[in-house]
Design a protein around this motif. Structure first.
Motif, PDB file in Angstrom:
ATOM      1  N   ARG A  97     -41.246   5.838 -23.349  1.00  0.00           N
ATOM      2  CA  ARG A  97     -41.887   6.887 -22.545  1.00  0.00           C
ATOM      3  C   ARG A  97     -42.937   7.629 -23.360  1.00  0.00           C
ATOM      4  O   ARG A  97     -44.000   7.978 -22.844  1.00  0.00           O
ATOM      5  CB  ARG A  97     -40.843   7.850 -21.994  1.00  0.00           C
ATOM      6  CG  ARG A  97     -40.034   7.275 -20.837  1.00  0.00           C
ATOM      7  CD  ARG A  97     -39.225   8.325 -20.107  1.00  0.00           C
ATOM      8  NE  ARG A  97     -38.243   8.984 -20.942  1.00  0.00           N
ATOM      9  CZ  ARG A  97     -36.992   8.583 -21.122  1.00  0.00           C
ATOM     10  NH1 ARG A  97     -36.566   7.484 -20.509  1.00  0.00           N
ATOM     11  NH2 ARG A  97     -36.166   9.253 -21.893  1.00  0.00           N
ATOM     12  N   ALA A  98     -42.666   7.848 -24.638  1.00  0.00           N
ATOM     13  CA  ALA A  98     -43.636   8.526 -25.504  1.00  0.00           C
ATOM     14  C   ALA A  98     -44.887   7.674 -25.673  1.00  0.00           C
ATOM     15  O   ALA A  98     -46.012   8.190 -25.631  1.00  0.00           O
ATOM     16  CB  ALA A  98     -43.010   8.842 -26.857  1.00  0.00           C
ATOM     17  N   SER A 154     -31.066   4.339 -25.205  1.00  0.00           N
ATOM     18  CA  SER A 154     -31.673   5.603 -24.816  1.00  0.00           C
ATOM     19  C   SER A 154     -32.831   5.956 -25.739  1.00  0.00           C
ATOM     20  O   SER A 154     -33.886   6.396 -25.285  1.00  0.00           O
ATOM     21  CB  SER A 154     -30.625   6.710 -24.840  1.00  0.00           C
ATOM     22  OG  SER A 154     -31.198   7.935 -24.491  1.00  0.00           O
ATOM     23  N   ALA A 155     -32.650   5.747 -27.034  1.00  0.00           N
ATOM     24  CA  ALA A 155     -33.727   6.039 -27.994  1.00  0.00           C
ATOM     25  C   ALA A 155     -34.933   5.141 -27.735  1.00  0.00           C
ATOM     26  O   ALA A 155     -36.080   5.597 -27.805  1.00  0.00           O
ATOM     27  CB  ALA A 155     -33.219   5.856 -29.420  1.00  0.00           C
ATOM     28  N   VAL A 197     -36.741   6.491 -24.702  1.00  0.00           N
ATOM     29  CA  VAL A 197     -37.511   7.689 -25.048  1.00  0.00           C
ATOM     30  C   VAL A 197     -38.784   7.289 -25.779  1.00  0.00           C
ATOM     31  O   VAL A 197     -39.872   7.801 -25.500  1.00  0.00           O
ATOM     32  CB  VAL A 197     -36.663   8.658 -25.906  1.00  0.00           C
ATOM     33  CG1 VAL A 197     -37.520   9.731 -26.547  1.00  0.00           C
ATOM     34  CG2 VAL A 197     -35.571   9.283 -25.062  1.00  0.00           C
ATOM     35  N   SER A 198     -38.660   6.357 -26.707  1.00  0.00           N
ATOM     36  CA  SER A 198     -39.822   5.887 -27.455  1.00  0.00           C
ATOM     37  C   SER A 198     -40.844   5.235 -26.522  1.00  0.00           C
ATOM     38  O   SER A 198     -42.041   5.472 -26.636  1.00  0.00           O
ATOM     39  CB  SER A 198     -39.377   4.892 -28.521  1.00  0.00           C
ATOM     40  OG  SER A 198     -40.488   4.398 -29.219  1.00  0.00           O
ATOM     41  N   ARG A 214     -26.776   4.841 -27.133  1.00  0.00           N
ATOM     42  CA  ARG A 214     -27.724   5.718 -27.826  1.00  0.00           C
ATOM     43  C   ARG A 214     -28.983   4.952 -28.225  1.00  0.00           C
ATOM     44  O   ARG A 214     -30.097   5.457 -28.109  1.00  0.00           O
ATOM     45  CB  ARG A 214     -27.068   6.324 -29.063  1.00  0.00           C
ATOM     46  CG  ARG A 214     -26.135   7.451 -28.759  1.00  0.00           C
ATOM     47  CD  ARG A 214     -25.685   8.156 -30.043  1.00  0.00           C
ATOM     48  NE  ARG A 214     -24.430   8.829 -29.818  1.00  0.00           N
ATOM     49  CZ  ARG A 214     -23.246   8.403 -30.215  1.00  0.00           C
ATOM     50  NH1 ARG A 214     -23.145   7.297 -30.916  1.00  0.00           N
ATOM     51  NH2 ARG A 214     -22.157   9.078 -29.949  1.00  0.00           N
TER      52      ARG A 214
END
Length: 93
Positions: free
Chosen positions: A42-43, A35-36, A39-40, A32
């Motif tokens: 990619r943002a 993954s977080a 995501v961060s 997790r």
């Protein structure tokens, strides 16, 4: 091939099961977290792309404005040239 069974107590079995569950929970937690972070990342990249797009639009807008100013200046020079020609023609007449 002969397999030898090692005796294990119920308490040892329970501890092994708890250790396996904790290991699985740790792996899931790490997954997790990774993954977080993805995501961060990619943002952050998406914001950087948007910032580059905004900058490109600003550069284009400045170029359009500069061309418009130059066109107005050329038109003003043309008007002035026609006025000077008209004044010269009137002076000759």
């Amino acid at each position: 091939m002969v397999l030898k069974a090692t005796p294990i107590t119920l308490e040892q079995l329970k501890r092994k099961e708890i250790e396996a569950a904790q290991l699985e929970a740790n792996v899931l937690g790490e997954t997790r977290e990774v993954s977080a972070r993805a995501v961060s990342a990619r943002a952050v990249e998406a914001r950087a792309v948007e910032a580059r797009a905004v900058e490109a639009r600003a550069v284009e807008a400045r170029a359009v404005a500069a061309r418009a100013v130059e066109a107005r200046a050329a038109a003003a020079r043309a008007v002035e040239a026609r006025a000077a020609a008209a004044r010269a023609a009137a002076a000759r007449a």
